[in-house]
Design a protein around this motif. Structure first.
Motif, short mmCIF file in Angstrom:
data_model
loop_
_atom_site.label_atom_id
_atom_site.label_comp_id
_atom_site.label_asym_id
_atom_site.label_seq_id
_atom_site.Cartn_x
_atom_site.Cartn_y
_atom_site.Cartn_z
N ASP A 62 10.49 2.60 -7.30
CA ASP A 62 11.27 4.49 -6.84
C ASP A 62 10.45 5.61 -6.17
OD1 ASP A 62 13.53 5.84 -6.72
OD2 ASP A 62 12.96 7.59 -7.84
N VAL A 63 9.69 6.34 -6.80
CA VAL A 63 9.21 7.17 -6.00
C VAL A 63 7.84 6.21 -4.95
CG1 VAL A 63 6.59 8.11 -5.99
CG2 VAL A 63 7.95 7.68 -8.16
N THR A 64 7.12 4.96 -4.67
CA THR A 64 7.23 4.42 -3.08
C THR A 64 8.09 4.71 -1.97
OG1 THR A 64 5.32 3.59 -4.89
CG2 THR A 64 5.94 2.82 -2.79
N GLU A 65 9.50 3.66 -2.97
CA GLU A 65 10.28 3.71 -1.33
C GLU A 65 11.37 4.74 -1.15
OE1 GLU A 65 12.44 -0.17 -2.84
OE2 GLU A 65 10.38 -1.12 -2.63
N ASN A 66 11.10 5.81 -2.01
CA ASN A 66 12.04 7.30 -2.29
C ASN A 66 11.58 8.46 -1.67
OD1 ASN A 66 14.40 4.85 -2.18
ND2 ASN A 66 14.26 4.71 -3.96
N LYS A 67 10.27 8.47 -1.58
CA LYS A 67 9.92 9.40 -1.15
C LYS A 67 8.76 9.33 -0.45
CE LYS A 67 10.38 11.59 -6.22
NZ LYS A 67 11.79 12.49 -5.31
N ARG A 68 8.88 10.25 0.39
CA ARG A 68 7.28 10.57 1.42
C ARG A 68 6.45 11.29 1.85
NH1 ARG A 68 11.87 8.37 7.66
NH2 ARG A 68 12.55 7.18 5.99
N PHE A 69 4.94 10.57 2.18
CA PHE A 69 3.73 11.68 1.81
C PHE A 69 3.29 11.52 2.80
CE2 PHE A 69 5.59 10.92 -2.79
CZ PHE A 69 5.58 12.00 -3.35
N GLN A 70 2.77 12.38 2.75
CA GLN A 70 1.32 12.15 3.85
C GLN A 70 0.57 11.22 3.81
OE1 GLN A 70 0.90 15.16 7.30
NE2 GLN A 70 2.97 16.74 6.08
N MET A 71 -0.07 11.76 2.75
CA MET A 71 -1.67 11.35 1.80
C MET A 71 -0.88 10.24 0.74
SD MET A 71 -3.49 13.44 4.19
CE MET A 71 -4.85 12.79 2.98
N LEU A 72 -1.82 9.24 0.64
CA LEU A 72 -2.48 8.35 -0.44
C LEU A 72 -2.03 9.11 -1.37
CD1 LEU A 72 -3.95 4.90 0.63
CD2 LEU A 72 -1.14 6.13 0.65
N GLY A 73 -3.25 9.82 -1.69
CA GLY A 73 -3.51 10.26 -3.22
C GLY A 73 -2.26 11.24 -4.04
N THR A 74 -1.42 11.79 -2.92
CA THR A 74 -0.32 12.64 -2.98
C THR A 74 0.44 11.69 -4.16
OG1 THR A 74 -0.47 14.43 -1.71
CG2 THR A 74 1.51 14.39 -2.75
N LEU A 75 1.04 10.59 -3.53
CA LEU A 75 1.89 9.40 -3.65
C LEU A 75 0.95 9.39 -5.08
CD1 LEU A 75 4.15 6.98 -3.34
CD2 LEU A 75 2.05 6.10 -1.70
#
Length: 120
Positions: A62-75
């Protein structure tokens, strides 16, 4: 305490520094390591005292597919925080994210970010 690792989950997400990465998306490979507050599950053999890999997978997806981040660390931080918020018996969550398609002008396998979140 108990540790459970779920390794090499693959999701399609829209994360990256460049706008085209966040528009086109790509595959991300994610490992999650969960450390519980105690080892109560050894006595109870009850999933509520341990780690349910299917439920963890669903939250990471859910977090990976439904949100957008610039930095991998934030994800990675958002994944860890989501798991700690949902499960009060988790002490720490370490998330490793591998991104194979990165805008680097040279041969590499992937870029990996790791973040550990702990209960305050």
């Amino acid at each position: 305490m108990a540790k459970v690792r779920i390794l090499n989950m693959m999701f399609y997400g829209f994360h990256g520094v460049y706008e085209y990465e966040r528009e086109q998306g790509q595959k991300f490979y994610i490992d999650v390591e969960i450390e519980t507050e105690n080892d109560k599950v050894a006595e109870t053999d009850d999933v509520k005292d341990g780690v349910d890999p299917a439920a963890i997978y669903d939250i990471v997806k859910d977090v990976t597919e439904n949100k957008r981040f610039q930095m991998l660390g934030t994800l990675a931080a958002h994944i860890g925080d989501s798991l700690l918020d949902k499960y009060s018996h988790f002490r720490a969550v370490t998330t490793r994210i591998r991104k194979p398609s990165v805008p680097i002008s040279g041969p590499i396998d992937y870029v990996e970010a790791e973040m550990t979140r702990t209960r305050a």
